[in-house]
Design a protein around this motif. Structure first.
Motif, PDB file in Angstrom:
ATOM      1  N   GLN A   1      -3.956   7.624   4.661  1.00 47.22           N
ATOM      2  CA  GLN A   1      -2.953   8.601   4.209  1.00 47.22           C
ATOM      3  C   GLN A   1      -2.803   8.511   2.680  1.00 47.22           C
ATOM      4  OE1 GLN A   1       0.419   9.650   6.822  1.00 47.22           O
ATOM      5  NE2 GLN A   1       0.111   7.604   7.710  1.00 47.22           N
TER       6      GLN A   1
ATOM      7  N   CYS B   1       8.480   9.826   1.162  1.00 47.24           N
ATOM      8  CA  CYS B   1       7.927  10.022   2.507  1.00 47.24           C
ATOM      9  C   CYS B   1       8.193   8.762   3.316  1.00 47.24           C
ATOM     10  CB  CYS B   1       6.418  10.295   2.461  1.00 47.24           C
ATOM     11  SG  CYS B   1       5.770  10.774   4.092  1.00 47.24           S
ATOM     12  N   PRO B   2       8.997   8.861   4.391  1.00 50.00           N
ATOM     13  CA  PRO B   2       9.121   7.727   5.309  1.00 50.00           C
ATOM     14  C   PRO B   2       7.834   7.646   6.113  1.00 50.00           C
ATOM     15  CG  PRO B   2      10.323   9.618   6.191  1.00 50.00           C
ATOM     16  CD  PRO B   2       9.719  10.053   4.873  1.00 50.00           C
TER      17      PRO B   2
ATOM     18  N   ASP C   1       5.453   5.399   9.188  1.00 56.32           N
ATOM     19  CA  ASP C   1       5.103   4.270  10.054  1.00 56.32           C
ATOM     20  C   ASP C   1       3.699   4.435  10.639  1.00 56.32           C
ATOM     21  OD1 ASP C   1       5.424   6.113  12.077  1.00 56.32           O
ATOM     22  OD2 ASP C   1       7.089   5.077  13.062  1.00 56.32           O
ATOM     23  N   GLY C   2       2.934   5.338  10.004  1.00 53.24           N
ATOM     24  CA  GLY C   2       1.557   5.562  10.439  1.00 53.24           C
ATOM     25  C   GLY C   2       0.620   4.563   9.784  1.00 53.24           C
TER      26      GLY C   2
END
Ligand code: FMN
Length: 202
Positions: free
Chosen positions: A68, A148-149, A151-152
């Protein structure tokens, strides 16, 4: 509308940050100061913020985060971690400014509430980090920045990369910086009555 409501309403998860933008140290410190005002049960302040700015660390973390781009393009990548054993690490320091009787009372309550309750210790850390993450995101808005939060990512791999202590857990990332492009239209918002119930569930 108040500035707080405006910040809540306009916040979006930023997918592309301007990689040239560098946040000033003073601004980042102020945002982190705001985040650590987030409440915690018994005031145990069990959130820990790991700020990753080093380019090589970012590259390695990106590879563990499904590639990401936010991980490398943001100005500061903050790994929100919970110190699961904060409750037993000299808890008097959480109440150092309170009268002795109050401090002693809290130290006793903290011990009796958390001792032997592994799930509660972990849950509490995640609650604290969730609140701190949102406080951080709102503080970033106040500085005209986007977040941007996330958890990926592979939690175990990232834990190795950042040398996570064995009594800490990674909760999530907050990527912070200046957005490079306007966000896409929102994916969809549920009607209020789908998320709010009164008094008990039907
Ligand atoms: C806990 C959590 C984890 C998320 N993980 C990711 C992520 O890994 N990558 C990403 O691009 N967005 C991630 N998001 C952002 C969500 O996709 C986004 O908040 C959601 O689609 C709503 O869009 P909005 O925040 O722009 O309103 C995450 C959000 C939360 C709260």
């Amino acid at each position: 509308m108040s500035e707080i409501l405006q910040a809540i309403a306009s916040r979006r998860a930023t997918k592309h940050f301007d990689p040239e933008y560098r946040i000033a140290d003073a601004d980042l410190t102020a945002i982190l100061e705001a985040a650590r005002r987030a409440p915690t049960a018994f005031n145990i302040q069990n959130y820990r913020f790991l700020v990753v700015r080093d380019a090589e660390q970012r590259r390695r973390i990106r590879a563990a985060a499904w590639d990401q781009p936010q991980v490398e393009e943001c100005s500061a990548l903050i790994v929100m971690c919970a110190d699961i054993k904060a409750w037993e690490k000299d808890p008097a320091r959480y109440w150092k400014d309170a009268p002795e009787a109050v401090r002693d009372g809290y130290v006793g309550m903290i011990r009796s509430y958390y001792e032997g309750r592994e799930q509660v210790q972990r849950d509490e850390g995640f609650r604290s980090c969730g609140l701190a993450a949102y406080a951080l995101m709102m503080a970033a808005s106040a500085y005209g920045l986007q977040t941007c939060p996330m958890d990926g990512f592979d939690f175990d791999r990232v834990g190795e990369i950042i040398n996570l202590p064995s009594d800490h857990e990674i909760v999530m990332f907050v990527a912070l910086g200046r957005e490079a492009s306007a966000p896409r239209p929102r994916g969809g918002v549920l009607p209020l009555d789908a998320v709010v119930q009164y008094d008990s569930f039907a």
